[in-house]
Design a protein around this motif. Sequence first.
Motif, PDB file in Angstrom:
ATOM      1  N   ALA A  77       0.824  -1.209   0.000  1.00  0.00           N
ATOM      2  CA  ALA A  77       0.000   0.000   0.000  1.00  0.00           C
ATOM      3  C   ALA A  77       0.855   1.254   0.000  1.00  0.00           C
ATOM      4  CB  ALA A  77      -0.934  -0.004   1.220  1.00  0.00           C
ATOM      5  N   SER A  78       2.039   1.147   0.602  1.00  0.00           N
ATOM      6  CA  SER A  78       2.915   2.319   0.646  1.00  0.00           C
ATOM      7  C   SER A  78       3.494   2.656  -0.707  1.00  0.00           C
ATOM      8  CB  SER A  78       4.031   2.089   1.667  1.00  0.00           C
ATOM      9  OG  SER A  78       4.786   0.945   1.292  1.00  0.00           O
ATOM     10  N   THR A  79       3.559   1.636  -1.581  1.00  0.00           N
ATOM     11  CA  THR A  79       4.121   1.892  -2.900  1.00  0.00           C
ATOM     12  C   THR A  79       3.050   2.112  -3.961  1.00  0.00           C
ATOM     13  OG1 THR A  79       4.157  -0.486  -3.387  1.00  0.00           O
ATOM     14  CG2 THR A  79       6.109   0.459  -2.322  1.00  0.00           C
ATOM     15  N   TYR A  80       1.773   2.174  -3.517  1.00  0.00           N
ATOM     16  CA  TYR A  80       0.665   2.409  -4.452  1.00  0.00           C
ATOM     17  C   TYR A  80       0.785   3.822  -5.011  1.00  0.00           C
ATOM     18  CZ  TYR A  80      -4.089   2.653  -6.233  1.00  0.00           C
ATOM     19  OH  TYR A  80      -5.173   2.789  -7.032  1.00  0.00           O
ATOM     20  N   ARG A  81       0.733   3.951  -6.325  1.00  0.00           N
ATOM     21  CA  ARG A  81       0.977   5.246  -6.970  1.00  0.00           C
ATOM     22  C   ARG A  81      -0.205   5.631  -7.845  1.00  0.00           C
ATOM     23  NH1 ARG A  81       6.062   6.631 -11.026  1.00  0.00           N
ATOM     24  NH2 ARG A  81       5.475   8.818 -11.441  1.00  0.00           N
ATOM     25  N   VAL A  82      -0.650   6.874  -7.682  1.00  0.00           N
ATOM     26  CA  VAL A  82      -1.735   7.417  -8.506  1.00  0.00           C
ATOM     27  C   VAL A  82      -1.144   7.918  -9.816  1.00  0.00           C
ATOM     28  CG1 VAL A  82      -3.542   9.165  -8.654  1.00  0.00           C
ATOM     29  CG2 VAL A  82      -3.079   8.041  -6.472  1.00  0.00           C
ATOM     30  N   ALA A  83      -1.824   7.636 -10.888  1.00  0.00           N
ATOM     31  CA  ALA A  83      -1.327   8.018 -12.205  1.00  0.00           C
ATOM     32  C   ALA A  83      -1.193   9.526 -12.316  1.00  0.00           C
ATOM     33  CB  ALA A  83      -2.262   7.492 -13.298  1.00  0.00           C
ATOM     34  N   ALA A  84      -0.166   9.950 -13.017  1.00  0.00           N
ATOM     35  CA  ALA A  84       0.050  11.386 -13.238  1.00  0.00           C
ATOM     36  C   ALA A  84      -1.103  11.955 -14.059  1.00  0.00           C
ATOM     37  CB  ALA A  84       1.372  11.597 -13.972  1.00  0.00           C
ATOM     38  N   GLY A  85      -1.561  13.126 -13.657  1.00  0.00           N
ATOM     39  CA  GLY A  85      -2.648  13.782 -14.366  1.00  0.00           C
ATOM     40  C   GLY A  85      -4.010  13.594 -13.733  1.00  0.00           C
ATOM     41  N   LEU A 117      -8.358  16.327 -21.301  1.00  0.00           N
ATOM     42  CA  LEU A 117      -7.051  15.894 -21.790  1.00  0.00           C
ATOM     43  C   LEU A 117      -6.214  15.271 -20.679  1.00  0.00           C
ATOM     44  CD1 LEU A 117      -6.175  18.907 -24.130  1.00  0.00           C
ATOM     45  CD2 LEU A 117      -7.015  16.639 -24.781  1.00  0.00           C
ATOM     46  N   PHE A 118      -6.214  15.898 -19.498  1.00  0.00           N
ATOM     47  CA  PHE A 118      -5.480  15.320 -18.368  1.00  0.00           C
ATOM     48  C   PHE A 118      -6.030  13.940 -17.997  1.00  0.00           C
ATOM     49  CE2 PHE A 118      -3.883  19.660 -17.284  1.00  0.00           C
ATOM     50  CZ  PHE A 118      -2.546  19.323 -17.142  1.00  0.00           C
ATOM     51  N   ALA A 119      -7.359  13.811 -17.985  1.00  0.00           N
ATOM     52  CA  ALA A 119      -7.967  12.534 -17.626  1.00  0.00           C
ATOM     53  C   ALA A 119      -7.648  11.453 -18.661  1.00  0.00           C
ATOM     54  CB  ALA A 119      -9.473  12.697 -17.475  1.00  0.00           C
ATOM     55  N   ALA A 120      -7.651  11.826 -19.939  1.00  0.00           N
ATOM     56  CA  ALA A 120      -7.313  10.846 -20.980  1.00  0.00           C
ATOM     57  C   ALA A 120      -5.858  10.388 -20.844  1.00  0.00           C
ATOM     58  CB  ALA A 120      -7.560  11.464 -22.357  1.00  0.00           C
ATOM     59  N   TRP A 121      -4.957  11.318 -20.560  1.00  0.00           N
ATOM     60  CA  TRP A 121      -3.544  10.963 -20.356  1.00  0.00           C
ATOM     61  C   TRP A 121      -3.391  10.019 -19.156  1.00  0.00           C
ATOM     62  CZ3 TRP A 121       0.301  14.170 -17.208  1.00  0.00           C
ATOM     63  CH2 TRP A 121       1.582  13.593 -17.281  1.00  0.00           C
ATOM     64  N   ALA A 122      -4.150  10.327 -18.066  1.00  0.00           N
ATOM     65  CA  ALA A 122      -4.078   9.472 -16.881  1.00  0.00           C
ATOM     66  C   ALA A 122      -4.616   8.076 -17.177  1.00  0.00           C
ATOM     67  CB  ALA A 122      -4.870  10.112 -15.739  1.00  0.00           C
ATOM     68  N   VAL A 151      -4.492   6.466 -19.990  1.00  0.00           N
ATOM     69  CA  VAL A 151      -3.482   5.737 -20.766  1.00  0.00           C
ATOM     70  C   VAL A 151      -2.407   5.179 -19.841  1.00  0.00           C
ATOM     71  CG1 VAL A 151      -1.676   5.980 -22.511  1.00  0.00           C
ATOM     72  CG2 VAL A 151      -3.925   7.029 -22.872  1.00  0.00           C
ATOM     73  N   ARG A 152      -1.930   5.971 -18.878  1.00  0.00           N
ATOM     74  CA  ARG A 152      -0.918   5.496 -17.928  1.00  0.00           C
ATOM     75  C   ARG A 152      -1.473   4.378 -17.043  1.00  0.00           C
ATOM     76  NH1 ARG A 152       3.668   8.504 -17.160  1.00  0.00           N
ATOM     77  NH2 ARG A 152       3.802   7.671 -15.031  1.00  0.00           N
ATOM     78  N   ILE A 153      -2.742   4.519 -16.643  1.00  0.00           N
ATOM     79  CA  ILE A 153      -3.350   3.467 -15.818  1.00  0.00           C
ATOM     80  C   ILE A 153      -3.430   2.158 -16.598  1.00  0.00           C
ATOM     81  CG2 ILE A 153      -5.510   2.763 -14.711  1.00  0.00           C
ATOM     82  CD1 ILE A 153      -5.926   5.742 -13.982  1.00  0.00           C
ATOM     83  N   TRP A 154      -3.760   2.238 -17.869  1.00  0.00           N
ATOM     84  CA  TRP A 154      -3.874   1.033 -18.691  1.00  0.00           C
ATOM     85  C   TRP A 154      -2.516   0.376 -18.937  1.00  0.00           C
ATOM     86  CZ3 TRP A 154      -7.522  -2.155 -20.387  1.00  0.00           C
ATOM     87  CH2 TRP A 154      -7.219  -3.006 -21.461  1.00  0.00           C
ATOM     88  N   ARG A 155      -1.500   1.203 -19.174  1.00  0.00           N
ATOM     89  CA  ARG A 155      -0.186   0.654 -19.510  1.00  0.00           C
ATOM     90  C   ARG A 155       0.616   0.234 -18.283  1.00  0.00           C
ATOM     91  NH1 ARG A 155       2.148   4.626 -24.316  1.00  0.00           N
ATOM     92  NH2 ARG A 155       0.618   4.005 -25.941  1.00  0.00           N
ATOM     93  N   LYS A 156       0.564   1.009 -17.213  1.00  0.00           N
ATOM     94  CA  LYS A 156       1.439   0.762 -16.070  1.00  0.00           C
ATOM     95  C   LYS A 156       0.705   0.259 -14.830  1.00  0.00           C
ATOM     96  CE  LYS A 156       4.802   4.216 -17.570  1.00  0.00           C
ATOM     97  NZ  LYS A 156       5.609   5.393 -17.171  1.00  0.00           N
ATOM     98  N   GLY A 157      -0.607   0.151 -14.902  1.00  0.00           N
ATOM     99  CA  GLY A 157      -1.347  -0.351 -13.753  1.00  0.00           C
ATOM    100  C   GLY A 157      -1.384   0.598 -12.581  1.00  0.00           C
TER     101      GLY A 157
END
Length: 311
Positions: free
Chosen positions: A4-12, A60-65, A67-73
């Motif tokens: 949980a400490s390493t859980y990261r929210v996508a940029a954007g 645009l920010f939400a769409a970028w986020a 994409v990162r969520i889909w690719r990097k989890g």
Amino acid sequence: MDDASTYRVAAGVRWASRIATFSACLLLVAILLHRFNGLSTPVALNVFAASFAGAVAALLFAAWAMVRIWRKGEGGALRAAIAIVISVCMLAWPVGYLSLHWRLPQISDVTTDTASPPRFNALAARPKGANPSAYGGEKVSQAQLQAYPDLHTFVLERPVEEAFELVEEAARKLRWKVVAAEPPVARPTKAGILEATDQTLVIGFLDDIVVRVEGSANRSRVDVRSASRYGQFDFGQNATRVRRFLIELQARVDASSPNAIAGRRSLRTTRAGAALKKGKASDPPKTGPQSAGDRAAPSAQRARVPKETPR
């Protein structure tokens, strides 16, 4: 599995959520202030533009986020989805009017008499940045005739004074804010003028209206003009307002016609006669005396008749 400490929210995600929420609140506050608290239209238009620009940025920010969520989890999918929904709902409003912008003429002044449109007097003075009160001329009239050929002078077989009263009734029925009303004068002949303002339903854009009534003791002509105070394109609002006025005026004329009045009187008479007939039919028939007085009446009559003396 990541801790949980390493859980990261996508940029954007944070920017998308914040910008979408701020833009929606800004748009709502601007609409309320413009509609009910007198916020000037130029300032409100600038705020609307800033709100829609913020909605585009949030999308645009939400769409970028996403994409990162889909690719990097990465996390934050729910917040990004909420930002997308808010932005799409905001942008659906102006996008929905694009078809009207392409289909309708680029005018904001409509009248039933393009050759000699009614003129504004009390509403001639406009604030800075507003449209001029003078009619646009041949270019505007040609565009209107092509887009709204059904708008024409309203002619009625009534005295000009009565026609002006019907116009005032129609304006009150439509809840226009009457600014000036000058009844027609027979001698010397002078047309009656009614000037009023009206607001659009949601945002409250202010439009100016002038109605001219002229004619004689037997026949009258009614012309109406509706013009937006701001903007060069009205999305068909002025033409719709003119149509509603003509429909309401026709309803006032029909309601005050002699045939309609006679019909209402006949209906009341028929209803009264039916009620009276029903009341008579409901009275029970008298089959015999109902009281002591009734029983005494026949003998009383016989007592008053003198008896014959036998021969």
